[in-house]
Design an enzyme around this catalytic site. Structure first.
Site, PDB file in Angstrom:
ATOM      1  N   CYS A  96       0.884  -1.243   0.020  1.00 51.16           N
ATOM      2  CA  CYS A  96      -0.193  -0.112   0.035  1.00 51.16           C
ATOM      3  C   CYS A  96       0.838   1.323  -0.021  1.00 51.16           C
ATOM      4  O   CYS A  96       1.590   1.557  -1.231  1.00 51.16           O
ATOM      5  CB  CYS A  96      -0.967  -0.023   1.039  1.00 51.16           C
ATOM      6  SG  CYS A  96      -2.373   1.011   0.908  1.00 51.16           S
ATOM      7  N   HIS A 214      -3.249  -5.555   2.409  1.00 45.88           N
ATOM      8  CA  HIS A 214      -2.970  -5.775   3.571  1.00 45.88           C
ATOM      9  C   HIS A 214      -3.663  -7.102   4.301  1.00 45.88           C
ATOM     10  O   HIS A 214      -4.322  -7.486   3.674  1.00 45.88           O
ATOM     11  CB  HIS A 214      -3.457  -4.418   4.527  1.00 45.88           C
ATOM     12  CG  HIS A 214      -3.087  -3.172   4.176  1.00 45.88           C
ATOM     13  ND1 HIS A 214      -1.872  -2.762   4.568  1.00 45.88           N
ATOM     14  CD2 HIS A 214      -3.693  -2.204   3.603  1.00 45.88           C
ATOM     15  CE1 HIS A 214      -1.777  -1.354   4.442  1.00 45.88           C
ATOM     16  NE2 HIS A 214      -2.876  -1.017   3.616  1.00 45.88           N
TER      17      HIS A 214
HETATM   18  N1  GLN Z   1      -1.956   6.872   2.203  1.00 42.51           N
HETATM   19  C1  GLN Z   1      -2.036   6.118   1.083  1.00 42.51           C
HETATM   20  C2  GLN Z   1      -3.583   6.261   0.617  1.00 42.51           C
HETATM   21  O1  GLN Z   1      -4.322   6.726   1.186  1.00 42.51           O
HETATM   22  C3  GLN Z   1      -1.862   4.696   1.597  1.00 42.51           C
HETATM   23  C4  GLN Z   1      -2.692   4.047   2.342  1.00 42.51           C
HETATM   24  C5  GLN Z   1      -2.340   2.703   3.121  1.00 42.51           C
HETATM   25  O2  GLN Z   1      -1.207   2.196   3.426  1.00 42.51           O
HETATM   26  N2  GLN Z   1      -3.230   1.880   3.490  1.00 42.51           N
HETATM   27  O3  GLN Z   1      -3.541   5.733  -0.553  1.00 42.51           O
END
Ligand code: GLN
Length: 281
Positions: A96, A214
């Site tokens: 992510c 995740h």
């Molecule tokens: N901040 C990033 C987004 O919102 C990654 C979020 C995350 O790692 N879940 O796209």
């Protein structure tokens, strides 16, 4: 043969560890240990100056926009070393926020500062202006733009890396677009993936795997964990380090494990999602 072992570098676990991402490290370590192999885990903190010369596998987890901005600046100081690692076939797993930082940039939108990321920001760090471009590592040809709404929910992906579909959870504002010369990690069966429209999820380039998944990713998807471990072992010890698997009569880099519990967890999740028993938001 001396006991084979891997050195795993976990980048910035104090900042990039959403939705159990650090559980991926535990999975990697256990799957080595269960086979009589060993590993050392180097947790790289923000102010450390690590060398990646003897590292076999790098892991980067996910984080809020605010945490990504902090980390992105620091990552620039490791850019050359990480580029050399990747081009040499080093195995890098990124989830992510970490996945987004593998690319050229993460373009934040006008809505930056609203919603969840803003709530996280109330810890004394100042937020920079709207529409900021967070510079990535350019290790992989991709870029990310912030979109609305966030893409949140459970996800199933089919990937050539493993015969069992990959299950997990995604929550991102970013929409990631792949360049030429890189492949997606897989095709979305359920959920959003890279941008909610292309049908693609994640990226693969050499031994790099970037994904929005995740969950954490590896415990319910042991085929992905073993893909990463095998890639790292092959780079370090070569194919000559294969061992005989008595059950299959094949020479393998990794002795098969009994993954019945992991695969059952995976199957239960897929069944729940595909039968419509989980209400999506
Ligand atoms: N901040 C990033 C987004 O919102 C990654 C979020 C995350 O790692 N879940 O796209």
């Amino acid at each position: 043969m001396a006991k084979r072992f891997l050195k795993i570098a976990h980048l910035f676990p104090e900042l990039l560890n959403l939705y159990g991402d650090s559980g991926n490290i535990i999975t990697l370590a256990r799957r080595l240990e269960w086979r009589g192999l060993a590993c050392t885990i180097q947790e790289v903190a923000l102010d450390d100056t690590p060398s990646f010369a003897d590292v076999d596998l790098v892991f980067i987890g996910g984080g809020s926009d605010r945490e990504q901005e902090i980390v992105a600046r620091k990552l620039q100081t490791h850019k050359r070393d990480l580029q050399a690692f990747v081009e040499d076939g080093g195995c890098l797993l990124a989830v992510c926020g970490g996945y987004q930082l593998l690319g050229h940039y993460y373009q934040l939108g006008e809505d930056k500062g609203k919603g969840r990321d803003m709530k996280r920001a109330g810890r004394g760090e100042s937020m920079e202006g709207p529409g900021e471009k967070v510079e990535g590592l350019s290790l992989v040809d991709l870029y990310t733009d912030r979109g609305n709404p966030r893409l949140i929910g459970n996800i199933i992906v089919e990937s050539d890396l493993t015969s069992t579909p990959v299950v997990g959870y995604e929550n991102h504002g970013g929409r990631t677009h792949l360049g030429s010369g890189v492949e997606p990690f897989g095709r979305v069966v359920y959920g959003f993936g890279n941008d909610g429209t292309s049908g693609f999820e994640g990226v693969r380039y050499k031994n790099v795997l970037g994904t929005y998944i995740h969950g954490p990713l590896l415990p319910k998807n042991p085929g992905i964990a073993d893909w990463a471990l095998a890639a790292a072992l092959e780079r370090k010890y070569g194919l000559a380090s294969k061992i005989d698997d008595e059950a299959s009569n094949d020479a393998v880099l990794l002795e098969p494990l009994d993954d019945s519990v992991e695969l059952l967890a995976n199957e239960v999740m897929r069944e729940r999602l595909l039968s419509g028993r989980v209400k999506e938001r």
